[in-house]
Design an enzyme around this catalytic site. Structure first.
Site, PDB file in Angstrom:
ATOM      1  CG  ASP A 232      -2.112  -0.816   1.142  1.00  0.00           C
ATOM      2  OD1 ASP A 232      -2.628  -0.940   0.034  1.00  0.00           O
ATOM      3  OD2 ASP A 232      -2.549  -1.360   2.173  1.00  0.00           O
TER       4      ASP A 232
HETATM    5  C1  BGC Z   1       0.372   1.222   6.345  1.00  0.00           C
HETATM    6  C2  BGC Z   1       0.058   0.012   5.529  1.00  0.00           C
HETATM    7  C3  BGC Z   1      -1.424  -0.094   5.332  1.00  0.00           C
HETATM    8  C4  BGC Z   1      -1.948   1.196   4.731  1.00  0.00           C
HETATM    9  C5  BGC Z   1      -3.427   1.192   4.431  1.00  0.00           C
HETATM   10  C6  BGC Z   1      -0.275   2.453   5.748  1.00  0.00           C
HETATM   11  O1  BGC Z   1      -0.074   3.545   6.563  1.00  0.00           O
HETATM   12  O2  BGC Z   1       1.770   1.377   6.437  1.00  0.00           O
HETATM   13  O3  BGC Z   1       0.592  -1.140   6.143  1.00  0.00           O
HETATM   14  O4  BGC Z   1      -1.698  -1.178   4.509  1.00  0.00           O
HETATM   15  O5  BGC Z   1      -1.647   2.271   5.575  1.00  0.00           O
HETATM   16  O6  BGC Z   1      -4.213   1.303   5.526  1.00  0.00           O
HETATM   17  C1  NOJ Z   2      -1.480  -3.789   5.505  1.00  0.00           C
HETATM   18  C2  NOJ Z   2      -2.667  -3.892   4.624  1.00  0.00           C
HETATM   19  O1  NOJ Z   2      -3.782  -4.320   5.375  1.00  0.00           O
HETATM   20  C3  NOJ Z   2      -2.413  -4.854   3.495  1.00  0.00           C
HETATM   21  O2  NOJ Z   2      -3.519  -4.856   2.624  1.00  0.00           O
HETATM   22  C4  NOJ Z   2      -1.163  -4.473   2.765  1.00  0.00           C
HETATM   23  O3  NOJ Z   2      -0.952  -5.420   1.744  1.00  0.00           O
HETATM   24  C5  NOJ Z   2       0.017  -4.381   3.680  1.00  0.00           C
HETATM   25  N1  NOJ Z   2      -0.282  -3.514   4.787  1.00  0.00           N
HETATM   26  C6  NOJ Z   2       1.286  -3.883   2.999  1.00  0.00           C
HETATM   27  O4  NOJ Z   2       1.217  -2.536   2.710  1.00  0.00           O
END
Ligand code: BGC
Ligand code: NOJ
Length: 814
Positions: free
Chosen positions: A487
């Protein structure tokens, strides 16, 4: 250093001191009514949706951590001494503190000055309520005159609004008290048809429902004046902060034990029968009263607890293993499976780190969660798949999340994550392999929940597949869109204003940046879709999927291989990300894992080379970091990934979610030692001995362990709600132990460490119990197997066609 121990037999983790490095939590409830509970009774409860139907209030980011909970105070009426047996919130000196977190229940207790008190909290199956079974014993030589107070703080339902909209909320709180039961009915007079109730099995000496009356002005939960006084004030809340508190007086003879039940519940009334009498504003209690009565009865509460135990025994009984490694056994047999239930239920919405207001159920996340859950309750997996598919957009794309209460998709955390649609293919394939329930493919499912748009689920999968083919970039690789699995790799975002969301800001057209990771994911999805088509009457379509997969594989080899490892992406300028040419972020874990999972490079040695590079550049004793070198500054064209200080989260943290991809890749290349070694590095039970470093619960996985660039290397964060749960379960059970559901039977293909002499497993699969014994006869992974003494040609055991419900499988590894 440890803060407790595993009671493997009881399937409990026993915490032996209240001051764990962080609150160590558990989940109550596994169907519709849920709660989180910490080892000092902190936490909150909700019905279905942690944001929209929150029953009790909790203060995230509080000092001290973890305030708001299911509190009980005991007062010695002879001396005025009072304390909480759960340590919080009074922090009094207690002896013999223990917290036992079990499957869907938590028991917390301690002793002070000869009074032993403990509370078992659980949610009965099929009910929207939680029971606190409070037990108190007098171990003194003399009678004890005691008061017991319960205390919860009601949340005004919408947790987001509850923590922001004070100008309204301080004026709307309403309660009723009838027959000793406290009813919380804020907004019931208008559009809500639900209320909460809090009841007590003992005769009460008083109650409180107005927070400040109970606590007293300027006081906190550590020193409620009602408890200090030994007397409730029978306050009736209007506005401000409604709470529920009962006061019970007891006299205990030496050695006498008493049990008191406190029950907190959620109840809905039909819209036109909300009030009784109908023209009043009084809550109609006709349908709730029998429920209240049932669970204030000790025998019924005990029976409900036994039912819960049996339920979990059966669920976990579906897959049990005995290996030479205790950490493998207890994670597979108990805790990892249990965590998979939590991630299935919660997605990423409510934990100690997920506030329950930020995120609903994620499309990508929930599909992946199925990998570790589908064998336990396939019917619920089926329902989830159909719910997820119903939020899919006509383009084949997906909303990134939906709220469980409405089941409608929303863009609150962004959209156009171009990997999203493929996880649906993987989720459905996992369901089909487990169940063989092909009917799901012809189930009519709408797009974007629009009535009239229904098409068979199979068509949804086709649209998922074409979504990528319709969005290829300059190298023929998939365009990344907002981001892919990561993400935080935001190649089209270019955000330079503080406070902008990386998840919703887009400053680029998105026609250039490509993802090698989605390339690998697409190749895997193509193979899964082809397999699924071949088995379901779409046999003619299979070659087409395979051809597209092969074309993508070729593109990945040509444009996605960097010499010693797979490239990560191309950015908006067409430059490489995750390449030896980059100054930072030269190598990423995701494409190594996922391209190999898709089978790319298995034949020609690329896979082994990529895995050697992972070992050389990314592996640490605490797990495999996400990339190296960490980004040392913020890069506008890379986005959130470079916003994290080096070593944390996606910026070179050990993102435990994708470590299993490498374990599986190791297993696929026949390296059982390597696979299990990586497995052990992040296995929470194997890290129990370094709990002071790890800091999170030793019984569940955390999303992240700080990487080698962080000052706190080895420290875990964001426990419980993470794809790590499902992927580790899948990696250890299906790829390392190699017990893998396939379309035409149960496949046995272990890749275990060479030093293991074998292992045993019991797996219930499509109604048949497989008693499996694996014995090592040589150092390799070649499988020879017999079923009930008869040799089987391949390593897939077809379901017995003569009605046998139990078979014995003997496996020799050579
Ligand atoms: C986090 C991710 C997460 C994303 C979406 C980010 O701040 O680092 O792990 O998947 O937010 O919520
Ligand atoms: C947490 C999110 O819930 C997941 O969808 C994502 O793949 C990972 N972070 C990596 O960013």
């Amino acid at each position: 250093m440890q803060y407790g121990y595993f009671d493997d037999h009881a399937r409990e983790y026993v915490i032996t001191r209240p001051d764990t490095p962080l609150p160590w939590i558990n989940y109550l409830g596994c169907q519709a009514y849920f709660g989180i509970i910490s080892n000092t009774a902190g936490g909150y409860s909700f019905y279905r949706d942690a944001r929209l139907r929150r029953l009790t209030r909790y203060r995230y980011n509080n000092v001290p951590f973890d305030l708001g909970g299911r509190y009980i105070y005991v007062r010695d009426n002879a001396t005025g001494d009072y304390w909480s047996p759960s340590w919080q919130p009074t922090h009094s000196d207690i002896e013999q503190y223990t917290c036992r977190h079990g499957m869907g229940y938590t028991t917390i207790g301690s002793k002070r000055r000869g009074i032993v008190a403990s509370t078992r909290y659980f949610v009965p199956l099929d009910e929207n309520l939680e029971i606190w079974q409070f037990t108190i014993t007098n171990e003194r030589q003399t009678p004890a005159t005691l008061s017991v107070f319960s205390a919860i703080e009601f949340c005004l339902w919408d947790a987001q609004d509850d923590s922001t909209n004070f100008q309204r909320n301080f004026s709307i709180g309403e309660v009723e008290i009838a027959d000793g039961v406290i009813y919380h009915k804020t907004e019931y007079r208008e559009r809500r048809d639900h209320f909460a109730w809090f009841a007590c099995s003992a005769e009460t000496a008083g109650f409180d429902t107005q927070r400040e009356a109970f606590l007293g002005p300027t006081r906190g939960w550590d020193r409620p004046s009602a408890v200090e006084r030994g007397e409730s004030s029978n306050s009736v809340a209007h506005g401000w902060a409604p709470i529920g508190s009962h006061h019970v007086r007891i006299i205990l003879q030496p050695a006498e034990t008493r049990q008191i039940l406190f029950v907190l519940g959620y109840h809905e009334n039909p819209k036109d029968e909300k009030f009784d009498p109908p023209d009043s504003q009084t809550v109609n209690k006709k349908t709730v009263k029998p429920i209240v009565a049932r669970y204030l009865n000790q025998a019924n509460a005990d029976a409900a607890f036994q039912k819960l135990r049996t339920y979990w025994g059966e669920l976990l009984g579906i897959c049990q293993v005995t290996t030479p490694d205790i950490h493998t056994d207890r994670m597979v047999n108990v805790w990892n499976a249990y965590q998979c239930m939590a991630t299935f239920n919660m997605s990423r919405s409510a934990s100690f780190y997920e506030s329950g207001i930020g995120r609903g159920l994620g499309f990508r996340d929930s599909n992946q969660d199925l990998l570790g859950f589908v064998h336990m309750v396939p019917a619920r997996a089926r329902e989830r798949i159909l719910d997820l598919a119903a939020t899919q957009l006509p383009s084949g794309g997906a909303y990134h999340q939906y709220q469980p209460l409405t089941k409608k998709g929303n863009n609150d955390v962004g959209g156009n994550f171009n990997d999203d649609p493929h996880w649906l293919i993987l989720g459905v394939a996992a369901y089909l392999k487990e169940t063989g329930d092909w009917s799901i493919l012809s189930e009519p499912v709408p797009y974007d929940n629009q009535l009239g748009s229904e098409q068979p689920l199979y068509e949804h999968l086709q649209r998922s597949f074409h979504y990528t083919l319709d969005r290829l970039g300059p190298h023929g690789l998939p365009l990344i869109g907002r981001a892919d699995w990561n993400d935080c790799l935001n190649l089209n975002c270019f955000s330079d204003a503080p406070g902008q969301s990386f998840q919703t800001t887009t400053n680029k057209e998105g026609k250039v940046a490509e993802s090698v990771f989605i390339g690998g994911l697409f190749v895997l999805a193509a193979k899964e879709l082809a397999g699924l088509a071949r088995h379901s009457g779409h046999v003619d379509e299979a070659p087409g999927y395979l051809a597209e997969g092969a074309r993508m594989e070729e593109t990945v080899r040509r444009h996605g291989w960097d010499g010693e490892w797979f490239l990560r992406a191309y950015d908006d300028f067409g430059n490489k990300v995750g390449s030896k040419e980059c100054a930072e972020g030269k190598i990423f874990i995701e494409p190594q894992g996922f391209c190999i999972l898709a089978g790319i490079g298995l034949e020609d040695g690329l896979a082994r080379r990529a895995l050697e590079s992972v070992r050389k550049h990314l592996a640490t004793p605490h797990g495999i970091v996400l990339q190296q070198p960490a980004y040392s500054r913020y890069y506008l064209h890379l986005g959130e990934i470079s916003s994290y200080p080096p070593g944390y989260k996606e910026n070179a943290g050990i993102f435990c979610h994708n470590n299993p991809w490498v374990m599986i890749a190791e297993a696929m290349t026949g390296n059982g030692d390597g696979a299990h070694d990586y497995y052990s590095r992040i296995n929470p039970s194997a890290r129990e001995a370094i709990s002071d470093v790890h800091r999170c619960e030793p019984y569940v996985y955390a999303q992240m362990i700080a990487g080698r660039d962080a000052p706190t290397h080895g420290e875990a964060k964001n426990s419980w709600l993470t794809g790590t749960a499902a992927w580790n379960y899948y990696a250890i059970v299906q790829w390392i132990l190699g017990i893998r559901p396939a379309y035409d039977g149960l496949k046995i293909a272990p890749a275990i460490p060479e030093r293991w002499t074998g292992f045993r497993a019991v797996r219930k699969f499509r109604g048949v119990t497989y008693n499996i014994t694996v014995q090592r006869a040589g150092p390799g992974n070649t499988v020879k197997l017999t079923v009930d003494g008869q040799p089987v040609a391949r390593n897939v055991i077809p379901p017995p066609d003569d009605g046998r419900a139990e078979v014995t499988v003997e496996v020799t590894l050579q």
